[in-house]
Scaffold this motif. Structure first.
Motif, PDB file in Angstrom:
ATOM      1  N   LEU A   1     -39.515 -12.242   1.402  1.00  0.00           N
ATOM      2  CA  LEU A   1     -38.321 -11.408   1.272  1.00  0.00           C
ATOM      3  C   LEU A   1     -37.907 -11.320  -0.195  1.00  0.00           C
ATOM      4  O   LEU A   1     -37.919 -12.310  -0.899  1.00  0.00           O
ATOM      5  CB  LEU A   1     -37.167 -12.021   2.065  1.00  0.00           C
ATOM      6  N   ASN A   2     -37.490 -10.138  -0.626  1.00  0.00           N
ATOM      7  CA  ASN A   2     -36.930 -10.025  -1.964  1.00  0.00           C
ATOM      8  C   ASN A   2     -35.402 -10.109  -1.873  1.00  0.00           C
ATOM      9  O   ASN A   2     -34.836 -10.182  -0.784  1.00  0.00           O
ATOM     10  CB  ASN A   2     -37.397  -8.738  -2.669  1.00  0.00           C
ATOM     11  N   LYS A   3     -34.743 -10.114  -3.012  1.00  0.00           N
ATOM     12  CA  LYS A   3     -33.292 -10.278  -3.065  1.00  0.00           C
ATOM     13  C   LYS A   3     -32.563  -9.198  -2.270  1.00  0.00           C
ATOM     14  O   LYS A   3     -31.593  -9.469  -1.571  1.00  0.00           O
ATOM     15  CB  LYS A   3     -32.835 -10.269  -4.530  1.00  0.00           C
ATOM     16  N   GLU A   4     -33.033  -7.960  -2.338  1.00  0.00           N
ATOM     17  CA  GLU A   4     -32.385  -6.859  -1.621  1.00  0.00           C
ATOM     18  C   GLU A   4     -32.540  -7.014  -0.111  1.00  0.00           C
ATOM     19  O   GLU A   4     -31.622  -6.699   0.639  1.00  0.00           O
ATOM     20  CB  GLU A   4     -32.938  -5.512  -2.090  1.00  0.00           C
ATOM     21  N   ASP A   5     -33.692  -7.485   0.342  1.00  0.00           N
ATOM     22  CA  ASP A   5     -33.888  -7.742   1.771  1.00  0.00           C
ATOM     23  C   ASP A   5     -32.870  -8.760   2.261  1.00  0.00           C
ATOM     24  O   ASP A   5     -32.295  -8.616   3.338  1.00  0.00           O
ATOM     25  CB  ASP A   5     -35.291  -8.285   2.051  1.00  0.00           C
ATOM     26  N   LYS A   6     -32.665  -9.794   1.480  1.00  0.00           N
ATOM     27  CA  LYS A   6     -31.749 -10.866   1.860  1.00  0.00           C
ATOM     28  C   LYS A   6     -30.306 -10.361   1.907  1.00  0.00           C
ATOM     29  O   LYS A   6     -29.558 -10.692   2.820  1.00  0.00           O
ATOM     30  CB  LYS A   6     -31.885 -12.036   0.894  1.00  0.00           C
ATOM     31  N   LYS A   7     -29.921  -9.544   0.937  1.00  0.00           N
ATOM     32  CA  LYS A   7     -28.558  -9.008   0.918  1.00  0.00           C
ATOM     33  C   LYS A   7     -28.320  -8.038   2.068  1.00  0.00           C
ATOM     34  O   LYS A   7     -27.194  -7.903   2.545  1.00  0.00           O
ATOM     35  CB  LYS A   7     -28.262  -8.312  -0.416  1.00  0.00           C
ATOM     36  N   SER A   8     -29.362  -7.358   2.518  1.00  0.00           N
ATOM     37  CA  SER A   8     -29.187  -6.354   3.571  1.00  0.00           C
ATOM     38  C   SER A   8     -28.706  -6.978   4.875  1.00  0.00           C
ATOM     39  O   SER A   8     -28.058  -6.312   5.674  1.00  0.00           O
ATOM     40  CB  SER A   8     -30.472  -5.564   3.779  1.00  0.00           C
ATOM     41  N   ILE A   9     -28.991  -8.242   5.099  1.00  0.00           N
ATOM     42  CA  ILE A   9     -28.496  -8.920   6.302  1.00  0.00           C
ATOM     43  C   ILE A   9     -26.971  -8.926   6.286  1.00  0.00           C
ATOM     44  O   ILE A   9     -26.321  -8.586   7.271  1.00  0.00           O
ATOM     45  CB  ILE A   9     -29.038 -10.356   6.391  1.00  0.00           C
ATOM     46  N   TYR A  10     -26.389  -9.311   5.160  1.00  0.00           N
ATOM     47  CA  TYR A  10     -24.938  -9.312   5.048  1.00  0.00           C
ATOM     48  C   TYR A  10     -24.376  -7.902   5.164  1.00  0.00           C
ATOM     49  O   TYR A  10     -23.426  -7.657   5.912  1.00  0.00           O
ATOM     50  CB  TYR A  10     -24.481  -9.931   3.719  1.00  0.00           C
ATOM     51  N   TYR A  11     -24.956  -6.961   4.423  1.00  0.00           N
ATOM     52  CA  TYR A  11     -24.410  -5.602   4.420  1.00  0.00           C
ATOM     53  C   TYR A  11     -24.480  -4.944   5.790  1.00  0.00           C
ATOM     54  O   TYR A  11     -23.612  -4.140   6.137  1.00  0.00           O
ATOM     55  CB  TYR A  11     -25.073  -4.747   3.334  1.00  0.00           C
TER      56      TYR A  11
ATOM     57  N   SER B   1     -18.792 -14.699   7.481  1.00  0.00           N
ATOM     58  CA  SER B   1     -18.262 -15.376   6.288  1.00  0.00           C
ATOM     59  C   SER B   1     -19.360 -16.074   5.491  1.00  0.00           C
ATOM     60  O   SER B   1     -19.389 -15.988   4.258  1.00  0.00           O
ATOM     61  CB  SER B   1     -17.206 -16.406   6.691  1.00  0.00           C
ATOM     62  N   ILE B   2     -20.254 -16.754   6.177  1.00  0.00           N
ATOM     63  CA  ILE B   2     -21.341 -17.453   5.484  1.00  0.00           C
ATOM     64  C   ILE B   2     -22.223 -16.454   4.744  1.00  0.00           C
ATOM     65  O   ILE B   2     -22.580 -16.656   3.578  1.00  0.00           O
ATOM     66  CB  ILE B   2     -22.178 -18.292   6.476  1.00  0.00           C
ATOM     67  N   LEU B   3     -22.577 -15.367   5.421  1.00  0.00           N
ATOM     68  CA  LEU B   3     -23.420 -14.365   4.771  1.00  0.00           C
ATOM     69  C   LEU B   3     -22.714 -13.717   3.587  1.00  0.00           C
ATOM     70  O   LEU B   3     -23.341 -13.438   2.564  1.00  0.00           O
ATOM     71  CB  LEU B   3     -23.858 -13.301   5.783  1.00  0.00           C
ATOM     72  N   GLN B   4     -21.409 -13.514   3.684  1.00  0.00           N
ATOM     73  CA  GLN B   4     -20.664 -12.946   2.555  1.00  0.00           C
ATOM     74  C   GLN B   4     -20.678 -13.903   1.375  1.00  0.00           C
ATOM     75  O   GLN B   4     -20.882 -13.496   0.231  1.00  0.00           O
ATOM     76  CB  GLN B   4     -19.230 -12.613   2.968  1.00  0.00           C
ATOM     77  N   ASN B   5     -20.510 -15.190   1.643  1.00  0.00           N
ATOM     78  CA  ASN B   5     -20.561 -16.189   0.571  1.00  0.00           C
ATOM     79  C   ASN B   5     -21.946 -16.259  -0.056  1.00  0.00           C
ATOM     80  O   ASN B   5     -22.081 -16.363  -1.284  1.00  0.00           O
ATOM     81  CB  ASN B   5     -20.161 -17.564   1.097  1.00  0.00           C
ATOM     82  N   MET B   6     -22.979 -16.179   0.763  1.00  0.00           N
ATOM     83  CA  MET B   6     -24.342 -16.192   0.243  1.00  0.00           C
ATOM     84  C   MET B   6     -24.599 -14.944  -0.607  1.00  0.00           C
ATOM     85  O   MET B   6     -25.203 -15.033  -1.671  1.00  0.00           O
ATOM     86  CB  MET B   6     -25.346 -16.286   1.388  1.00  0.00           C
ATOM     87  N   ARG B   7     -24.147 -13.796  -0.127  1.00  0.00           N
ATOM     88  CA  ARG B   7     -24.332 -12.543  -0.863  1.00  0.00           C
ATOM     89  C   ARG B   7     -23.612 -12.612  -2.199  1.00  0.00           C
ATOM     90  O   ARG B   7     -24.161 -12.258  -3.238  1.00  0.00           O
ATOM     91  CB  ARG B   7     -23.812 -11.366  -0.024  1.00  0.00           C
TER      92      ARG B   7
ATOM     93  N   PRO C   1     -32.659 -18.001   9.681  1.00  0.00           N
ATOM     94  CA  PRO C   1     -31.837 -18.241  10.877  1.00  0.00           C
ATOM     95  C   PRO C   1     -30.800 -17.141  11.131  1.00  0.00           C
ATOM     96  O   PRO C   1     -30.329 -16.992  12.258  1.00  0.00           O
ATOM     97  CB  PRO C   1     -31.143 -19.572  10.575  1.00  0.00           C
ATOM     98  N   PHE C   2     -30.464 -16.384  10.105  1.00  0.00           N
ATOM     99  CA  PHE C   2     -29.440 -15.356  10.249  1.00  0.00           C
ATOM    100  C   PHE C   2     -29.971 -14.033  10.795  1.00  0.00           C
ATOM    101  O   PHE C   2     -29.193 -13.182  11.206  1.00  0.00           O
ATOM    102  CB  PHE C   2     -28.719 -15.130   8.917  1.00  0.00           C
ATOM    103  N   PHE C   3     -31.278 -13.838  10.832  1.00  0.00           N
ATOM    104  CA  PHE C   3     -31.817 -12.583  11.351  1.00  0.00           C
ATOM    105  C   PHE C   3     -31.430 -12.396  12.822  1.00  0.00           C
ATOM    106  O   PHE C   3     -30.898 -11.365  13.214  1.00  0.00           O
ATOM    107  CB  PHE C   3     -33.339 -12.507  11.185  1.00  0.00           C
ATOM    108  N   LYS C   4     -31.713 -13.383  13.642  1.00  0.00           N
ATOM    109  CA  LYS C   4     -31.408 -13.281  15.080  1.00  0.00           C
ATOM    110  C   LYS C   4     -29.907 -13.224  15.303  1.00  0.00           C
ATOM    111  O   LYS C   4     -29.429 -12.412  16.099  1.00  0.00           O
ATOM    112  CB  LYS C   4     -32.022 -14.467  15.827  1.00  0.00           C
ATOM    113  N   ARG C   5     -29.151 -14.068  14.602  1.00  0.00           N
ATOM    114  CA  ARG C   5     -27.695 -14.066  14.752  1.00  0.00           C
ATOM    115  C   ARG C   5     -27.106 -12.723  14.345  1.00  0.00           C
ATOM    116  O   ARG C   5     -26.182 -12.215  14.989  1.00  0.00           O
ATOM    117  CB  ARG C   5     -27.090 -15.205  13.924  1.00  0.00           C
TER     118      ARG C   5
END
Length: 102
Positions: A3-13, A59-65, A83-87
């Protein structure tokens, strides 16, 4: 494939935008990311429509982003993110079911 940085941020967005859509759908508005999370907690978590764990996920994803965007020394590992993909998928479907506008 890593995963690149944008892929990871897309979970939060994904959750941010559907959460914002839910607020608008219910006549509620927020101007900031933190405001969206606060209103989701106030109107959907505290009332039991969403679970505390579901509210915590956003909240966790926002903090990570935010850390990923503004802290030069921080990088999400794939182990942190996976772990956040399924959630996220489950929460996305639940919030979508709450929308009147489909």
């Amino acid at each position: 494939m890593p995963l690149n940085k944008e892929d990871k941020k897309s979970i939060y967005y994904t959750l941010f935008y559907i959460s914002n859509a839910l607020l608008v759908d219910k006549g509620l508005f927020a101007k900031t990311h933190a405001g969206v999370i606060a209103k989701i907690n106030e109107h959907f978590v505290k009332t039991g429509i969403l679970s505390r764990d579901e509210g915590r996920t956003i909240s966790i994803l926002q903090n990570m982003r935010q850390s990923g965007d503004y802290d030069d020394c921080f990088e999400w590992s794939e182990e942190d993110v996976f772990p956040f993909f399924k959630r996220t998928e489950e929460l996305l479907l639940k919030i979508e079911s709450l929308l009147n506008i489909k």
